[in-house]
Design an enzyme around this catalytic site. Structure first.
Site, PDB file in Angstrom:
ATOM      1  N   PRO A   1      -0.762   4.385  -0.002  1.00 48.08           N
ATOM      2  CA  PRO A   1      -0.033   4.692   1.725  1.00 48.08           C
ATOM      3  C   PRO A   1      -0.852   4.437   2.712  1.00 48.08           C
ATOM      4  CG  PRO A   1      -0.788   7.134  -0.350  1.00 48.08           C
ATOM      5  CD  PRO A   1      -1.257   5.399  -0.991  1.00 48.08           C
ATOM      6  N   TYR A   2      -1.811   3.413   2.279  1.00 53.28           N
ATOM      7  CA  TYR A   2      -2.239   3.088   3.418  1.00 53.28           C
ATOM      8  C   TYR A   2      -1.833   2.008   4.368  1.00 53.28           C
ATOM      9  CZ  TYR A   2      -4.997  -0.977   5.667  1.00 53.28           C
ATOM     10  OH  TYR A   2      -4.976  -1.576   6.560  1.00 53.28           O
ATOM     11  N   ALA A   3      -1.535   1.184   2.705  1.00 50.78           N
ATOM     12  CA  ALA A   3      -0.694  -0.442   3.568  1.00 50.78           C
ATOM     13  C   ALA A   3      -0.004   0.350   4.162  1.00 50.78           C
ATOM     14  CB  ALA A   3      -0.188  -0.497   1.826  1.00 50.78           C
TER      15      ALA A   3
ATOM     16  N   THR B   1       1.999   2.545   6.027  1.00 53.45           N
ATOM     17  CA  THR B   1       1.855   3.454   7.093  1.00 53.45           C
ATOM     18  C   THR B   1       1.986   2.105   7.825  1.00 53.45           C
ATOM     19  OG1 THR B   1      -0.559   3.307   7.065  1.00 53.45           O
ATOM     20  CG2 THR B   1      -0.030   5.315   6.951  1.00 53.45           C
TER      21      THR B   1
END
Length: 336
Positions: free
Chosen positions: A138-140, A142
């Site tokens: 999810p971080y990547a 975003t």
């Protein structure tokens, strides 16, 4: 020149701010201190608040109408946390980022330099800016989503943007004004330093990857070199994003060493810096692991006239020196 740096009290943002000040660029910092440190903005012009707070952004530009560009370093960045709290990460990194862009456009700030990540790429070696994207957390995702936003906004508004996609930062500010603030880092060098000080073996997960020595490969770039690249991008921003003569208002640019370092090479470099043996423990591949990646940095050389100058050994030495000084710089509650 004066620039606004969001997230300027964090590891990357504070180092960028220091490099700007060293090069005669005035800085205004905006940070809510959710991860940043007040110690890192001491003596600098800074506002405590959220990037989505339109009234605060309006106040900053009213008090600093000469802001030339915004450097976007404010983001949540912990991959496991992003898996556990995806809504939080999309809110902080995408929704609030969208709000910030609207506030900047409203205030006539048309230059945006984005701290992006190589985590958006499909793993590989010699990655260029046109290599396939495959964000796996999810971080990547975003970061990838927000880059799409920047490209669309730059195409349809006066805003122009440069995304600096960088690989694994190590080291600290050369004058020890700031560094990595977390006490238990999860990246390879941080784990290595903790293992060294605690007398534990360092785990090598996987020795059968398709790399030059079988261990995973990553690109470790000194955080001060990254900061220098931000300064170079700010100074060349208009030339990089000119709409004249068929130019593009949105540019992604890779930052790294351009050759990568395997785990075994990192271990040897660590031993050369400390002069002491580092016990290792070889284990199998972990679920979700990959061989790793490193970039082609030809575009950074061309557009920014930038090259990394600090070695992996220097990054290790500075990381060790910061580890020894960290608790003298930060308050006792520092935990990242």
């Amino acid at each position: 020149m004066k620039v606004l740096i969001t997230g300027g009290a964090g590891f990357i943002g504070s180092t960028v701010a220091a490099a700007c000040l060293d090069e005669g660029i005035d800085v205004v910092v905006l940070d809510n201190l959710s991860a940043g440190r007040a110690e890192f903005v001491e003596g600098r012009t800074w506002y405590r608040g959220d990037i989505a707070d339109g009234e605060l952004i309006d106040r900053i530009f009213a008090e600093h109408p000469d802001i030339h560009a915004t450097v976007g370093c404010a983001a949540k960045i912990v991959v496991p946390e992003s898996v556990a709290r995806p809504l939080h990460y999309y809110t902080e990194n995408v929704t609030k980022g969208l709000a910030l862009l609207g506030h900047l456009v409203r205030n006539g700030c048309e230059r945006f330099l984005f701290s992006s990540s190589a985590a958006i790429y499909e793993p590989g070696q010699g990655i260029t800016e046109s290599s396939p994207l495959r964000p796996t957390s999810p971080y990547a995702r975003t970061k990838a989503h927000f880059e799409n936003v920047l490209e669309d906004v730059a195409a349809g508004t006066p805003l122009r943007a440069v995304s600096l996609r960088y690989f694994n930062p190590i080291g600290c500010d050369p004058e020890f004004r700031s560094g990595l603030q977390v006490r238990r880092p999860t990246h390879a060098l941080g784990v290595m330093i903790d293992a060294f000080h605690e007398g534990r073996p360092f785990p090598v997960t996987g020795t059968d990857w398709e790399t030059r020595d079988g261990s995973g490969i990553r690109d470790y770039v000194h955080v001060h070199d990254l900061a220098r690249a931000h300064v170079a991008a700010l100074r060349r921003f208009d030339a990089i994003t000119s709409r004249d003569a068929g130019g593009t208002p949105y540019r992604p640019v890779n930052l790294g060493t351009g050759h990568g370092t395997t785990v075994f090479e990192l271990i040897r470099a660590f031993k050369s810096v400390t002069g002491k043996p580092l016990p290792v423990e070889v284990a199998g591949r972990r679920p979700g692991d990959n061989a790793g990646a490193y970039p082609d940095i030809a575009l950074a050389r061309e557009l920014l006239d930038w090259e990394p100058v600090l070695s992996v050994e220097r990054g290790i030495a500075d990381s060790l020196a910061w580890h020894a000084r960290r608790d003298l710089v930060l308050a006792a509650d520092a935990d990242g």
